[in-house]
Design a protein around this motif. Structure first.
Motif, mmCIF file in Angstrom:
data_model
loop_
_atom_site.group_PDB
_atom_site.id
_atom_site.type_symbol
_atom_site.label_atom_id
_atom_site.label_comp_id
_atom_site.label_asym_id
_atom_site.label_seq_id
_atom_site.Cartn_x
_atom_site.Cartn_y
_atom_site.Cartn_z
ATOM 1 N N GLY A 226 15.402 -11.530 -11.795
ATOM 2 C CA GLY A 226 14.366 -10.858 -12.565
ATOM 3 C C GLY A 226 14.241 -11.274 -14.016
ATOM 4 N N ASN A 227 15.366 -11.651 -14.642
ATOM 5 C CA ASN A 227 15.339 -12.016 -16.062
ATOM 6 C C ASN A 227 16.683 -12.636 -16.438
ATOM 7 O OD1 ASN A 227 17.185 -9.782 -17.010
ATOM 8 N ND2 ASN A 227 15.534 -8.564 -16.097
ATOM 9 N N GLY A 228 16.794 -13.090 -17.677
ATOM 10 C CA GLY A 228 18.009 -13.770 -18.103
ATOM 11 C C GLY A 228 19.222 -12.864 -18.186
ATOM 12 N N LEU A 229 19.039 -11.620 -18.655
ATOM 13 C CA LEU A 229 20.173 -10.698 -18.726
ATOM 14 C C LEU A 229 20.697 -10.389 -17.330
ATOM 15 C CD1 LEU A 229 22.122 -8.769 -20.069
ATOM 16 C CD2 LEU A 229 20.278 -7.093 -20.266
ATOM 17 N N PHE B 26 13.718 -17.346 -18.141
ATOM 18 C CA PHE B 26 12.392 -17.962 -18.241
ATOM 19 C C PHE B 26 11.446 -17.049 -19.029
ATOM 20 C CE2 PHE B 26 13.979 -19.539 -13.990
ATOM 21 C CZ PHE B 26 14.319 -20.803 -14.453
ATOM 22 N N TYR B 27 11.992 -16.362 -20.012
ATOM 23 C CA TYR B 27 11.159 -15.563 -20.920
ATOM 24 C C TYR B 27 10.048 -16.479 -21.468
ATOM 25 C CZ TYR B 27 10.014 -12.396 -24.774
ATOM 26 O OH TYR B 27 9.367 -11.560 -25.648
ATOM 27 N N PRO B 28 8.851 -15.942 -21.703
ATOM 28 C CA PRO B 28 7.706 -16.821 -22.014
ATOM 29 C C PRO B 28 7.920 -17.852 -23.116
ATOM 30 C CG PRO B 28 6.936 -14.608 -21.578
ATOM 31 C CD PRO B 28 8.436 -14.536 -21.550
ATOM 32 N N SER B 29 8.721 -17.537 -24.128
ATOM 33 C CA SER B 29 8.871 -18.488 -25.234
ATOM 34 C C SER B 29 9.936 -19.544 -24.992
ATOM 35 C CB SER B 29 9.214 -17.723 -26.519
ATOM 36 O OG SER B 29 10.444 -17.032 -26.374
ATOM 37 N N GLY C 74 9.059 -21.441 -19.670
ATOM 38 C CA GLY C 74 8.782 -20.009 -19.748
ATOM 39 C C GLY C 74 7.784 -19.557 -18.700
ATOM 40 N N ALA C 75 8.043 -18.396 -18.114
ATOM 41 C CA ALA C 75 7.099 -17.780 -17.185
ATOM 42 C C ALA C 75 6.006 -17.067 -17.985
ATOM 43 C CB ALA C 75 7.840 -16.806 -16.278
ATOM 44 N N LEU C 76 5.176 -16.327 -17.286
ATOM 45 C CA LEU C 76 4.177 -15.491 -17.954
ATOM 46 C C LEU C 76 4.603 -14.026 -17.854
ATOM 47 C CD1 LEU C 76 0.802 -17.179 -16.905
ATOM 48 C CD2 LEU C 76 2.336 -17.709 -18.815
ATOM 49 N N GLY C 77 5.877 -13.824 -18.024
ATOM 50 C CA GLY C 77 6.488 -12.509 -17.945
ATOM 51 C C GLY C 77 7.983 -12.719 -17.878
ATOM 52 N N ASP C 78 8.728 -11.694 -17.483
ATOM 53 C CA ASP C 78 10.176 -11.851 -17.358
ATOM 54 C C ASP C 78 10.524 -12.596 -16.078
ATOM 55 O OD1 ASP C 78 11.639 -10.869 -19.537
ATOM 56 O OD2 ASP C 78 11.178 -8.797 -18.998
ATOM 57 N N ALA C 79 11.543 -13.461 -16.181
ATOM 58 C CA ALA C 79 12.049 -14.178 -15.020
ATOM 59 C C ALA C 79 13.355 -14.852 -15.429
ATOM 60 C CB ALA C 79 11.051 -15.225 -14.522
ATOM 61 N N GLY C 80 14.193 -15.144 -14.445
ATOM 62 C CA GLY C 80 15.455 -15.814 -14.731
ATOM 63 C C GLY C 80 15.990 -16.474 -13.481
ATOM 64 N N ALA C 81 17.145 -17.137 -13.601
ATOM 65 C CA ALA C 81 17.739 -17.802 -12.442
ATOM 66 C C ALA C 81 19.221 -18.047 -12.688
ATOM 67 C CB ALA C 81 17.029 -19.117 -12.145
ATOM 68 N N ILE C 82 19.928 -18.250 -11.590
ATOM 69 C CA ILE C 82 21.337 -18.654 -11.620
ATOM 70 C C ILE C 82 21.448 -19.964 -10.858
ATOM 71 C CG2 ILE C 82 23.663 -18.069 -10.831
ATOM 72 C CD1 ILE C 82 22.860 -15.115 -11.146
ATOM 73 N N THR C 83 22.197 -20.920 -11.416
ATOM 74 C CA THR C 83 22.405 -22.198 -10.751
ATOM 75 C C THR C 83 23.890 -22.385 -10.474
ATOM 76 O OG1 THR C 83 22.471 -23.272 -12.935
ATOM 77 C CG2 THR C 83 20.381 -23.320 -11.743
ATOM 78 N N THR C 84 24.195 -23.117 -9.403
ATOM 79 C CA THR C 84 25.594 -23.336 -9.027
ATOM 80 C C THR C 84 25.694 -24.478 -8.015
ATOM 81 O OG1 THR C 84 27.591 -22.304 -8.115
ATOM 82 C CG2 THR C 84 25.490 -21.627 -7.160
ATOM 83 N N HIS C 85 26.887 -25.075 -7.977
ATOM 84 C CA HIS C 85 27.186 -26.040 -6.919
ATOM 85 C C HIS C 85 27.789 -25.354 -5.693
ATOM 86 C CE1 HIS C 85 26.551 -29.582 -9.466
ATOM 87 N NE2 HIS C 85 27.234 -28.978 -10.414
ATOM 88 N N ASP C 86 28.228 -24.122 -5.847
ATOM 89 C CA ASP C 86 29.052 -23.449 -4.831
ATOM 90 C C ASP C 86 28.166 -22.660 -3.850
ATOM 91 O OD1 ASP C 86 30.695 -21.539 -3.475
ATOM 92 O OD2 ASP C 86 32.219 -21.803 -5.021
ATOM 93 N N PRO C 87 28.122 -23.052 -2.576
ATOM 94 C CA PRO C 87 27.236 -22.344 -1.634
ATOM 95 C C PRO C 87 27.651 -20.900 -1.380
ATOM 96 C CG PRO C 87 28.613 -23.981 -0.498
ATOM 97 C CD PRO C 87 28.815 -24.195 -1.962
ATOM 98 N N ARG D 180 14.737 -9.582 -8.397
ATOM 99 C CA ARG D 180 14.228 -10.750 -7.678
ATOM 100 C C ARG D 180 13.108 -11.414 -8.468
ATOM 101 N NH1 ARG D 180 13.605 -6.830 -2.521
ATOM 102 N NH2 ARG D 180 12.200 -5.924 -4.059
ATOM 103 N N LEU D 181 13.186 -12.741 -8.545
ATOM 104 C CA LEU D 181 12.061 -13.496 -9.087
ATOM 105 C C LEU D 181 10.877 -13.283 -8.159
ATOM 106 C CD1 LEU D 181 10.965 -15.688 -11.065
ATOM 107 C CD2 LEU D 181 11.835 -17.401 -9.472
ATOM 108 N N ASP D 182 9.714 -12.918 -8.731
ATOM 109 C CA ASP D 182 8.580 -12.647 -7.841
ATOM 110 C C ASP D 182 7.768 -13.916 -7.571
ATOM 111 O OD1 ASP D 182 6.182 -12.853 -9.661
ATOM 112 O OD2 ASP D 182 7.292 -11.291 -10.723
#
Length: 372
Positions: free
Chosen positions: A58-61, A182-185, A189-202, A230-232
């Motif tokens: 949903g967002n970076g936090l 993915f805050y807009p700035s 940046g999205a056009l609203g709140d969004a975020g993600a987590i990345t990893t090599h570990d399945p 959830r990212l929409d």
């Protein structure tokens, strides 16, 4: 000439038709949460970030919080974090009930100082959260080696450095789990709140995917206590369009930073950004330092130039953390940064003429003190 601190004009006007088409596609799909748009963006961002897995949230936090939860960091654990960062990094640690252990930065790069990190490690330390502040990659290889020696988790806060590298490797691909916003700035940046987590570990990826969705990987079956983060579909579709432009936007940011360096390198009272060896900087922010910060900011505002301060109060002095009994003077580098840093205008599409105007006004300000 009015020059804002940030403008979306060039970015958004150039891709207006593509963005609207993506939004229309989602509107007409009748599927708005956890569908193919999210799956496609997650795959694209994982490839961009040189990792095997990306989980949209949903967002970076929330990304930082869910990463700590997935690694089972909690009450009784210590987490090392920069003393100078946006408060979100600290809030995530508070949300899982762990103990915040602030560490002062390298005074040149403003990123975590590995020597100070080692001094802060105790038997209770469970994780380190490096923040690639302002867009510059932390010195990750020494930090990863330190974490390996002490069996600690690394969670990168990559909210400001999408596309930056250390030793030719992308930020967001070093840690066990890595969070971004993915805050807009943001650079992406999205056009609203969004975020993600990345990893090599399945396995960690699967755990995060469950945590973001009520603890469930199968509808109406919940294996762990999770969250709704959830990212929409709409933001995912927009981010997929913008991701294709990110490398070019970062290149433009670096060009603008180089122009500032060219114009301002000889201003005695102004400390310009310093980039560590092997690190790249994607200039989410172009932050200078000056003892005359307030006067310079007021002068530029009077000339129509927008600036900002990132950040005016370090986390340990925020009212939100008064119960932790941190005191004024306990983290002097973070406090000095909060009193001297100033972010100049910078955005993809900013012209050479605009950079020259801002720079000329800064020089004019210092001429008044006989400093140029």
């Amino acid at each position: 000439m009015e020059i804002p601190f940030l403008s979306f004009d060039d970015q958004h006007s150039a891709m207006r038709a593509e963005i609207l088409a993506a939004m229309t596609r989602v509107y007409d799909s009748y599927w708005y949460v956890l569908g193919k748009e999210v799956e496609e963006f997650e795959a694209q961002y994982a490839t961009f970030n040189q990792v095997g897995h990306c989980i949209g949230v949903g967002n970076g936090l929330d990304a930082l919080h869910l990463a700590l939860r997935a690694l089972e960091v909690g009450v009784g654990d210590e987490v090392i974090v920069p003393s100078n960062t946006y408060i979100a990094t600290w809030l995530a640690i508070s949300q899982v009930g762990a103990t915040i252990v602030p560490v002062e930065p390298n005074p040149d790069t403003y990123n975590l100082d590995v020597r100070r990190v080692e001094e802060a490690i105790t038997p209770r330390t469970k994780a380190i959260m490096p923040v690639h502040l302002y867009g510059q990659a932390c010195e990750m290889n020494p930090l990863m080696a330190l974490a390996a020696r002490h069996h600690l988790f690394i969670i990168e806060d990559n909210a400001q450095a999408q596309g930056a590298t250390y030793a030719d490797k992308r930020t967001g691909s070093f840690g066990h789990l890595n969070a971004t916003s993915f805050y807009p700035s943001k650079n992406l940046g999205a056009l609203g709140d969004a975020g993600a987590i990345t990893t090599h570990d399945p396995e960690l990826a699967q755990r995060v995917a469950a945590l973001r969705n009520y603890g469930s990987t199968q509808k109406y079956y919940n294996n762990i206590i999770g969250y709704n983060s959830r990212l929409d579909e709409l933001q995912a579709a927009i981010l997929s369009v913008k991701l294709q432009k990110l490398a070019e936007w970062n290149r433009q940011r670096q060009q603008i930073a180089a122009l500032y360096e060219q114009h301002l390198h000889d201003v005695p009272d102004l400390q310009l950004p310093v980039v560590a060896p092997q690190a790249t900087h994607v200039y989410h922010l172009y932050v200078v330092r000056t003892k005359r910060r307030r006067a310079l900011q007021d002068f530029l505002a009077g000339q129509g130039i927008g600036t900002m301060v990132h950040y005016p109060v370090p986390p340990h002095l925020q009212q939100a953390y008064h119960t932790l009994s941190f005191r004024q003077g306990q983290f002097p580098l973070a406090e000095e940064l909060s009193q001297t840093c100033l972010s100049l205008p910078l955005w993809p599409g900013m012209t050479e003429s605009q950079v020259a105007t801002v720079s000329a006004l800064i020089k004019a300000f210092y001429m008044g003190f006989g400093a140029v």
